[in-house]
Every structure is written in C-alpha cells, then in structure tokens.
Design a protein around this motif. Structure first.
Motif, PDB file in Angstrom:
ATOM      1  N   LEU A 200       0.834  -1.200   0.000  1.00  0.00           N
ATOM      2  CA  LEU A 200       0.000   0.000   0.000  1.00  0.00           C
ATOM      3  C   LEU A 200       0.870   1.252   0.000  1.00  0.00           C
ATOM      4  N   LEU A 201       0.651   2.131  -0.986  1.00  0.00           N
ATOM      5  CA  LEU A 201       1.411   3.381  -1.042  1.00  0.00           C
ATOM      6  C   LEU A 201       0.592   4.546  -0.488  1.00  0.00           C
ATOM      7  N   GLY A 202      -0.715   4.463  -0.650  1.00  0.00           N
ATOM      8  CA  GLY A 202      -1.549   5.565  -0.178  1.00  0.00           C
ATOM      9  C   GLY A 202      -3.012   5.262  -0.418  1.00  0.00           C
ATOM     10  N   THR A 203      -3.871   6.165   0.064  1.00  0.00           N
ATOM     11  CA  THR A 203      -5.307   6.019  -0.159  1.00  0.00           C
ATOM     12  C   THR A 203      -5.842   7.335  -0.697  1.00  0.00           C
ATOM     13  N   ILE A 204      -6.942   7.245  -1.443  1.00  0.00           N
ATOM     14  CA  ILE A 204      -7.608   8.471  -1.904  1.00  0.00           C
ATOM     15  C   ILE A 204      -9.099   8.362  -1.616  1.00  0.00           C
ATOM     16  N   PRO A 205      -9.610   9.204  -0.741  1.00  0.00           N
ATOM     17  CA  PRO A 205     -11.057   9.248  -0.551  1.00  0.00           C
ATOM     18  C   PRO A 205     -11.703   9.729  -1.850  1.00  0.00           C
ATOM     19  N   LEU A 206     -12.911   9.237  -2.137  1.00  0.00           N
ATOM     20  CA  LEU A 206     -13.552   9.573  -3.409  1.00  0.00           C
ATOM     21  C   LEU A 206     -13.740  11.077  -3.595  1.00  0.00           C
ATOM     22  N   ASP A 207     -14.022  11.798  -2.477  1.00  0.00           N
ATOM     23  CA  ASP A 207     -14.265  13.235  -2.671  1.00  0.00           C
ATOM     24  C   ASP A 207     -13.015  13.931  -3.197  1.00  0.00           C
ATOM     25  N   ARG A 208     -11.833  13.392  -2.887  1.00  0.00           N
ATOM     26  CA  ARG A 208     -10.620  14.036  -3.379  1.00  0.00           C
ATOM     27  C   ARG A 208     -10.455  13.817  -4.879  1.00  0.00           C
ATOM     28  N   ILE A 209     -10.888  12.653  -5.374  1.00  0.00           N
ATOM     29  CA  ILE A 209     -10.876  12.397  -6.825  1.00  0.00           C
ATOM     30  C   ILE A 209     -11.804  13.389  -7.518  1.00  0.00           C
ATOM     31  N   LEU A 210     -12.965  13.587  -6.915  1.00  0.00           N
ATOM     32  CA  LEU A 210     -13.966  14.449  -7.545  1.00  0.00           C
ATOM     33  C   LEU A 210     -13.545  15.912  -7.553  1.00  0.00           C
TER      34      LEU A 210
ATOM     35  N   VAL B 171     -24.017  14.778 -14.389  1.00  0.00           N
ATOM     36  CA  VAL B 171     -22.850  14.316 -13.638  1.00  0.00           C
ATOM     37  C   VAL B 171     -21.656  15.216 -13.936  1.00  0.00           C
ATOM     38  N   GLY B 172     -21.515  15.621 -15.215  1.00  0.00           N
ATOM     39  CA  GLY B 172     -20.406  16.495 -15.596  1.00  0.00           C
ATOM     40  C   GLY B 172     -20.460  17.822 -14.860  1.00  0.00           C
ATOM     41  N   GLN B 173     -21.654  18.441 -14.849  1.00  0.00           N
ATOM     42  CA  GLN B 173     -21.820  19.703 -14.135  1.00  0.00           C
ATOM     43  C   GLN B 173     -21.454  19.542 -12.663  1.00  0.00           C
ATOM     44  N   THR B 174     -21.903  18.439 -12.096  1.00  0.00           N
ATOM     45  CA  THR B 174     -21.644  18.197 -10.672  1.00  0.00           C
ATOM     46  C   THR B 174     -20.148  18.098 -10.401  1.00  0.00           C
ATOM     47  N   ILE B 175     -19.453  17.308 -11.244  1.00  0.00           N
ATOM     48  CA  ILE B 175     -18.003  17.157 -11.042  1.00  0.00           C
ATOM     49  C   ILE B 175     -17.304  18.502 -11.206  1.00  0.00           C
ATOM     50  N   ASP B 176     -17.733  19.280 -12.217  1.00  0.00           N
ATOM     51  CA  ASP B 176     -17.104  20.588 -12.414  1.00  0.00           C
ATOM     52  C   ASP B 176     -17.340  21.495 -11.208  1.00  0.00           C
ATOM     53  N   TYR B 177     -18.545  21.418 -10.661  1.00  0.00           N
ATOM     54  CA  TYR B 177     -18.866  22.218  -9.470  1.00  0.00           C
ATOM     55  C   TYR B 177     -17.952  21.828  -8.308  1.00  0.00           C
ATOM     56  N   ARG B 214     -20.579  11.510 -18.000  1.00  0.00           N
ATOM     57  CA  ARG B 214     -20.739  12.930 -17.714  1.00  0.00           C
ATOM     58  C   ARG B 214     -22.111  13.473 -18.100  1.00  0.00           C
ATOM     59  N   ALA B 215     -22.701  12.926 -19.161  1.00  0.00           N
ATOM     60  CA  ALA B 215     -23.963  13.478 -19.660  1.00  0.00           C
ATOM     61  C   ALA B 215     -25.184  13.023 -18.846  1.00  0.00           C
ATOM     62  N   THR B 216     -25.003  12.030 -18.016  1.00  0.00           N
ATOM     63  CA  THR B 216     -26.122  11.483 -17.228  1.00  0.00           C
ATOM     64  C   THR B 216     -26.688  12.550 -16.301  1.00  0.00           C
ATOM     65  N   ARG B 217     -28.054  12.585 -16.212  1.00  0.00           N
ATOM     66  CA  ARG B 217     -28.661  13.540 -15.279  1.00  0.00           C
ATOM     67  C   ARG B 217     -28.668  12.972 -13.866  1.00  0.00           C
ATOM     68  N   VAL B 218     -28.442  13.859 -12.916  1.00  0.00           N
ATOM     69  CA  VAL B 218     -28.428  13.480 -11.513  1.00  0.00           C
ATOM     70  C   VAL B 218     -29.703  12.742 -11.127  1.00  0.00           C
ATOM     71  N   GLN B 219     -30.862  13.253 -11.610  1.00  0.00           N
ATOM     72  CA  GLN B 219     -32.133  12.643 -11.190  1.00  0.00           C
ATOM     73  C   GLN B 219     -32.296  11.208 -11.693  1.00  0.00           C
ATOM     74  N   ASP B 220     -31.518  10.846 -12.718  1.00  0.00           N
ATOM     75  CA  ASP B 220     -31.650   9.489 -13.244  1.00  0.00           C
ATOM     76  C   ASP B 220     -30.815   8.468 -12.471  1.00  0.00           C
ATOM     77  N   ILE B 221     -29.826   8.953 -11.744  1.00  0.00           N
ATOM     78  CA  ILE B 221     -29.008   7.989 -10.996  1.00  0.00           C
ATOM     79  C   ILE B 221     -29.135   8.151  -9.484  1.00  0.00           C
ATOM     80  N   MET B 222     -29.949   9.127  -9.068  1.00  0.00           N
ATOM     81  CA  MET B 222     -30.002   9.321  -7.616  1.00  0.00           C
ATOM     82  C   MET B 222     -30.813   8.213  -6.948  1.00  0.00           C
ATOM     83  N   ASN B 223     -30.506   8.041  -5.688  1.00  0.00           N
ATOM     84  CA  ASN B 223     -31.174   7.053  -4.856  1.00  0.00           C
ATOM     85  C   ASN B 223     -32.431   7.713  -4.300  1.00  0.00           C
TER      86      ASN B 223
END
Lengths: 468, 468
Positions: A200-210, B171-177, B214-223
């Motif tokens: 293991l070299l390190g970990t990345i929480p998903l929010d850091r990827i995003l 999803v793309g907008q969200t990641i950019d945000y 990226r093109a997927t809408r949030v409402q289509d994948i939300m729980n």
C-alpha cells in the motif's frame, strides 16, 4: 425516521410490516405464517421482496424454527442470505444446520466476502468445507483466505473486494476506469494506491478524486499517512483504531504487508455493539447468550456462574459459622449482618463496573492507575464514613443499643474501603493475567465484600461485647 | 496497526509518544511537563503539532488541571480545539471553565458544526451566549440552530455543512462544481439532491457519480429511497437506523421536512459507545461517571445508589428480624440464610441483565415477550431444582440434618423462580413506565430476591421444625 413523508417509497412499504410503534406487526406476521403453512410461494415472494435485509432478519427471528426452514426453502433463490447476518447467532446456526449445504453454497456465493465469512464461520469444519467446495473457484479462494485468519480477527471481518490503482495514473484515467469497469464492489469510499507487489502506497477518498483536475496524478493527491491493520489483529483492537481516528475504511494487510482487504465502518459498528453486549452480559454473570436461545442452552450458560456463587456463598456462610456462639448470644447480629455485606457488595460493584469498562475501553493505563486506586480508596473511606454514621444511628435507635451502632458503623467503614480496593485491584490484576476482567471480577469482589463484611462485623461485635 | 512499517510517517511520529504497549509514554509526558513548566512555547508547538487530535486528547487527560490550562494557553492559536471532543466530559468542562471565552470562541469557530456543538453544549447558558456572540455570523447562526434542538437529539449531533445539488444537473456539471468550489466540507460521502424548497429528493453516493457518464442527469441515478431523520429524534434512535440499514451518512430534516444537516457514522459510533457505557454504568449502580472525575464527584454519583441500597437492605433485615426467635432456637439458620439470598440475587441479575440489554437494543417486543417470560420462569425452575439438590445435600451433611437440607432446597426453588420472574418483569414494567430499566431494575430485583430468599427459608424452617 419520518413515518408519513409521502415522497419516500420505502417508508410506505414499511408501514404495513411495522405497527404504530415501529415494531413487527402481529397481523403482518399472521398473514405470513398462513402463507408459509399454505406453501404459497408466489405470495411469499411478493411479501418478502420489498423488505430490507434487517427486516427480513426480524421476521426470521419472530418465526418458529420449523417456519424459518419452510420460509427459506419456499423462497429458494429469492431468499437473500444477507438477512442471516442480521439474526441472533443461535437462530442462524440452527437454521443453517437444517438447510441443505448446496442451498447454502448457492446463497452465500452472491454475498460480499465479509458477509459470507460471517455466516460460514460458525459452521463445523465438515459442513464448511462441503459448502466451499460447491462454490465458484474465485469466491472459494477468497473465502478460504479469510477463514484461515483467527476467529474475531480483522481478517475475518474484512471485505476482499476493493479497488486498487497504480500511483502513476491520472485522475482522468481513474474516473474512466471506474466508468467502464462493471466488476466494481457494491459500495466503496476510497481507492487504494499500490505498487506492483501489492504494498500500500496511499489512499484516496472519493471526494478528493472528484475535486481534482483530470490531469492530476494519483500520487500527487493520495493520502500517504495511511493507517493499515494486520489481518491477524483482534477485531476489538481494529474497532479502537476506527474510533480513535474516525475512519470509514481501513486497509488490511497480511504478514508480508501486502494489501489483502479492507475493513469498513459498518462491520466495525457491529463489532462495537457485540463487544458492549459481551461486557454487559459477562458483568451480569451470563455467558454467550442471546434472547433467541432456548431453555436448555440458557440453563447451561447460567449454571456455571451459579455454581461458582454456590461455592463463594458457602465460603461466606462458613465465616458466619465461626461465630455461631456469638450469634446465639446476640441474635440482633444475625438480623444486621446482611446489611454490612450488601453495602460492601454495592460499593464494590460500582468500583468494579467503572474499572472493567475503563479497561475494556483502554482508558486505564500506568499513567492514571495510581491516581485511580487512591481515588477509589478515598471514595470508599468517604462513603463508608457517611453510611457508617447513618446506619449506626438507625441501628442504635432500632435496638436501643448505641454500642451496637458504633460496631456496625466501624464494620461498614472497613468493608467499604476493602470494597473500593478490591473493586479496582481485582479487575486490574485479572487484566494483567490476561483474564477478561468482565467475566471473573464479580465473583471475587462479591465474595470478598461478603466475607469481609460478615467477618468485620461479627469480630468487632464479639470483641466489643465480650461474647467470645 | 503495524508499528514498524517504514513507509508510514505518522506511525514513526507516534513511536516516541507511545511506549511499546501503545500507551502514552511516561518519558514523553515528563518532557512535555518540563516544557509546560518552563513556558517553552516553541518546543511545545513542535512537540504537539504531529499529534492526531485523539492523541492530543489523551495527553490532556494525562495532565493535571493546571497543566492543561497552561498547555492550551501557551499553544494559543496552535491548539486544535477538536482534541476537546476526545476527552472525558469532566475534563472538558473543567478546562473550558478555566479558559477565557474569547479564546474558546476563536478555537471553536474553526471546527465543523457538530464538533463545535459537542464542545459548547455542556457550558452554562451565559458562557455559551457570550462565546456565540464573539463568533462570525454564519457559524453563529448554524451553531445556534443546532443548539436549539433538544439535548441528545439528532439535531445536536448533525453536521450543517453538506453538498446539495438540483436534480436537473448532469454528472459532468456536478463534477465541475466540485472541482471549482473551494468552500466544500472537509470530508463527504454522498451528495444531496433537493428541490428549491430544500426538500430532499434523493441522495447520490460519490461512487455512483464516479461510475456514471458525464452526460447522465443526476435525477436518473439518484437514490430515491432515502432515509431521513427528524432533527428532534433521539440520538440513540438515530444510531439504531444507522445500524439497521448500514448507513454512512443520513439526512436530517426539520419539522417542515427541509434538509438542515447530515449525520455521519463517526458521530454515531460515539453515540453507540456512549450508550453502551451508560447501560453498563447504570446496571453497576454508577451514575454519569468517567475515570477523570475527582473524589467529591464520585462520592456524590455513587451515594444515591448506596442510600437506596441501605433502605432495601434494612427492609431485608426487618424481614429477618421477624424471625429472631426462630433463629435464636436454631442458629444454623443465620449461618445458611445468606446462601439462599445470594443465589437468588445472582439468578435475578442474570435474567435482568439479558432483559435490560434486549430492551435497550429494541430486541424485546410483544412478539417474543410471552415466550421469554416463560423461558425465564422455566430456567429459574430448572436451575432452582439443580441447585436445590446440590445445596440440600451439602447442608444435610454439614449440619447432619437431612430435614434442614430439604428446607433450604425448597426455599432455593421458590427463590430462583421468583428471581427469574422479577428479572424479566421488573425491567419490562419500568420500560412501560418510561423509566430506564438499566437504572432502577437492580434495586428492585436484589431487594425482592433478598426478601423472598430470607422469608421463604425462615418460614419453611420455622414451620417444618415447629419453631414458631
């Protein structure tokens, strides 16, 4: 949880299975029982399908042993074995013994490795081997590896499915990999960065990827201060690491430091609850017991402690026996002696309870042991003095005998100091000897406070009143 | 955790503060004490900087009250107030009372809202208001809102910083945000999808964002099967929801169903541990107590229970007093009577322990109450019979008096059945009356088993031997 919010379909589905107090509805259960008796598979599937696995678990616990087997058999492939991780141990073991091994192998193969291990680990070796031999090779190997770790170890609780990536990947590559790979774990909260040898070299929480730009290299944003747990570490120690460092997921490594799995917080929550139950039950003199256990099992689990108590109570009675001539001359002593013993018992239990819990939470160490021992002795002295005066006055008036009041007061002080001392020193001593203080402390503390209580009171009385 | 892996800098840093057993090193502490005494700020900062907040908490607990204040004052802005969430309540409260409110306001403003609330909630109203008034407006308002919810409610434990997005984003907008926004919470595991009125429409775990195109809408994948908790719900009920449904984060809503915060699993782990401690301490007859409490506090917290016990033990003694003439004629009764009472006490405690824990874990309900009551009565009868024979034989030989053996055996059976019945019915009754069964059950159970034990044995003996 809000019960009436119309926008939440799962809550609406719950409302029929739960009554107004949120407990399993008796009507719902009766209907289920009727369908099981009728062998109505289609309606059973329809009834059980919307349930969360923990609700299915509740339902199984509410049924009789025969109904449980009938339900699981009728549901067949539609039964979610995950529900078995939510029921009491005794229910699960009994049910598993009644099911064909082939059915278990099929049901368990669909589960995450940690859940499969949890279900399989209590079976006897032969059944377990037979079930494993009927599973697909990949699942079999990973389950075998987990099961080879000691009972209650991190290796038993870990999930062997995790996402490992090399350090030279970019964030963009990583996201693309996650987008295109269909064979990912169900839920994950961080990625593991490894070298070719699976170190293991390190970990990345998903929010850091995003949050990172696509061109960023994984090695530049990974968390290098990783906490990792040896697979052989006891699950309670692992839980302590989660609690101390507020972790959600921790890497598990084998003896050559290779990443073999991850522990997640939901398993750790179960460990913490289990551990607390164990402490409470042991302090209360009950063994490995749950409310689903039947009479013979309960009788057995409690008889040990009762037998020990018969021994210690007899010892206390022998002490009283030494003074039978004294008591014969002054029967008030027999009337009063249980009070001194009982007050010492309560005081000893109080100190012992705090000490045992502090030990099991790793809060008691060399730095505070001395301070705590003197604290407990002082508390014993103070409460001893307070209640000596109180009981002394009550006794003096009740028997119109001030001297008797003085004697019982003095015995009380002695017994409360002994209780405080035993209450802390006995659990600490047992812990030093690697004996779980929760199991054994009570007997010793109660015996000592009884014996000292009777002895101090009867000796002082005999001496004061010249009854020897 | 592996201690010798050279690739993990935080473990190397730990090695000097912890001794070989992983406990706080005495040498390290001595050096710290010397630096505090010398007022050497620069070296203190260097010494404390690498510590995790839970380690800082351990250090604070190991110091004396004066040293704690000196350390925090010397460190000034370099002191991380988060460490105060890791110390015993009594230590935190005492330290906070010794610090200037302005320092507290500055230190707390940097914390997440849930940690700030945890530190502020135990202060008295005046100090709390003064501290809040010295904080920036945004933090002040969010803390005030949390503090307005009842003590031990989900609203007190929630984090008010979370990420809410509209359902029509891609999803793309969200990641950019997420990539461009600098003002995000420190750690987060899911996103909350809301309508303009802040009503919760769904949740998206981060891994789902990462897997989607990226093109997927949030409402289509939300729980959309979201679980949400009312802010006024008790924290223990909230913990139960996390345990049942294996959640990492759950949305908290106010009375108009608007999203006001999120509860995270690390806070819930603390709630579960706290709750278990409370159950254990209450069963052991200790109040709200931790190992940092000083003698006067401990004396107070234990005296209540001792006083209650003095009353009940006196009651039992009065029962014995009724039989003083009987005892005078046959002093063996005084020698033997504590055995019957003590066996009943242990059996009653066993049943009560299992029942109290089952109630606090919400495992005991209408569906299994009847079965459990008859189980406990049967267990009492069985163990009563077993130990009646054993004690009867011992007694018959010890006193060369077979009749005495029969009498004590009969008293034992009676007392064990009563113990089983009381052990389950008393906690269930208290729970019905909304009294925490962990607090009060012990007194009632012990009194009843003592009184019944003495009474049954002495009455049977008096009647059999014609001593009345």
């Amino acid at each position: 949880m809000s019960e009436d919010a119309p926008t939440h379909p799962d809550l609406a589905a719950d409302s029929s299975i739960h009554d107004a107090e949120g407990r399993l509805s008796a009507d719902w259960l009766d209907a289920l029982r009727a369908e099981i008796a009728a062998g109505d598979r289609a309606r059973l599937i329809e009834r059980m399908a919307p349930l969360h696995e923990s609700e299915t678990g509740d339902v199984i616990e509410a049924l009789t042993a025969d109904e449980r087997v009938a339900l699981v058999t009728l549901l067949g492939d539609e039964f979610d074995f995950l529900a078995l991780t939510e029921v009491d141990d005794s229910v699960r073991i009994e049910l598993m013994e009644s099911l064909p091994n082939a059915d278990i192998a099929r049901g368990v193969a669909d589960l995450d490795s940690d859940d499969a291990v949890y279900i399989l680990e209590d079976l006897d070796q032969d059944d377990r081997d037979e079930i494993l031999s009927q599973m697909p090779a990949f699942e079999r190997i990973s389950l075998k590896r987990s099961l080879d770790f000691p009972e209650d170890s991190a290796g038993r609780r870990m999930q062997t499915d995790f996402i490992a990536i090399p350090p030279f990947w970019t964030v963009g590559q990583t996201i693309d990999y996650l987008r295109t790979n269909d064979d990912l774990p169900d839920d994950f909260y961080q990625l593991y960065v490894i070298d070719p040898g699976y170190n293991l070299l390190g970990t990345i929480p998903l929010d850091r990827i995003l949050r990172a730009q696509r061109a960023t290299r994984v090695q530049d944003i990974m968390n290098t201060q990783v906490r990792q747990i040896e697979a052989t570490l006891d699950q309670e120690e692992a839980a302590r690491i989660f609690e101390r460092y507020d972790q959600i997921e921790v890497a598990v490594v084998d003896e050559s430091q290779r990443l073999v799995g991850v522990l997640t917080i939901d398993d750790i929550v179960d460990v913490i609850t289990e551990e607390a139950n164990e402490d409470i039950h042991r302090l209360g003199g009950v063994g490995d017991e749950d409310i689903s256990k039947t009479v013979p099992g309960v009788v057995r689990s409690r008889a040990t402690w009762l037998l020990v108590n018969l021994g210690t109570a007899t010892l206390a009675s022998l002490v009283i026996g030494l003074f039978d001539a004294t008591i014969e001359q002054m029967v008030a002593l027999a009337v009063l002696m249980p009070i001194v013993a009982s007050m010492g018992g309560v005081a000893g239990t109080q100190t012992m309870t705090v000490t045992v819990r502090a030990i099991s939470q790793r809060e008691l160490d060399k730095n505070n042991a001395k301070r705590l021992i003197s604290r407990e002795l002082l508390v014993g002295l103070t409460n001893g003095a307070i209640f000596a005066v109180l009981l002394g006055l009550i006794t003096a008036f009740r028997f119109s005998n001030p001297a008797l009041g003085v004697v019982i007061g003095a015995a009380m002080v002695v017994n409360m100091i002994v209780a405080g001392g035993c209450g802390i020193l006995i659990p600490m001593g047992l812990d030093k000897l690697k004996i779980d203080p929760a199991v054994a402390s009570s007997t010793f503390v109660m015996t000592l406070t009884d014996v000292v209580g009777f002895f101090a009171f009867l000796t002082l009385a005999g001496w004061w009143f010249g009854l020897f």
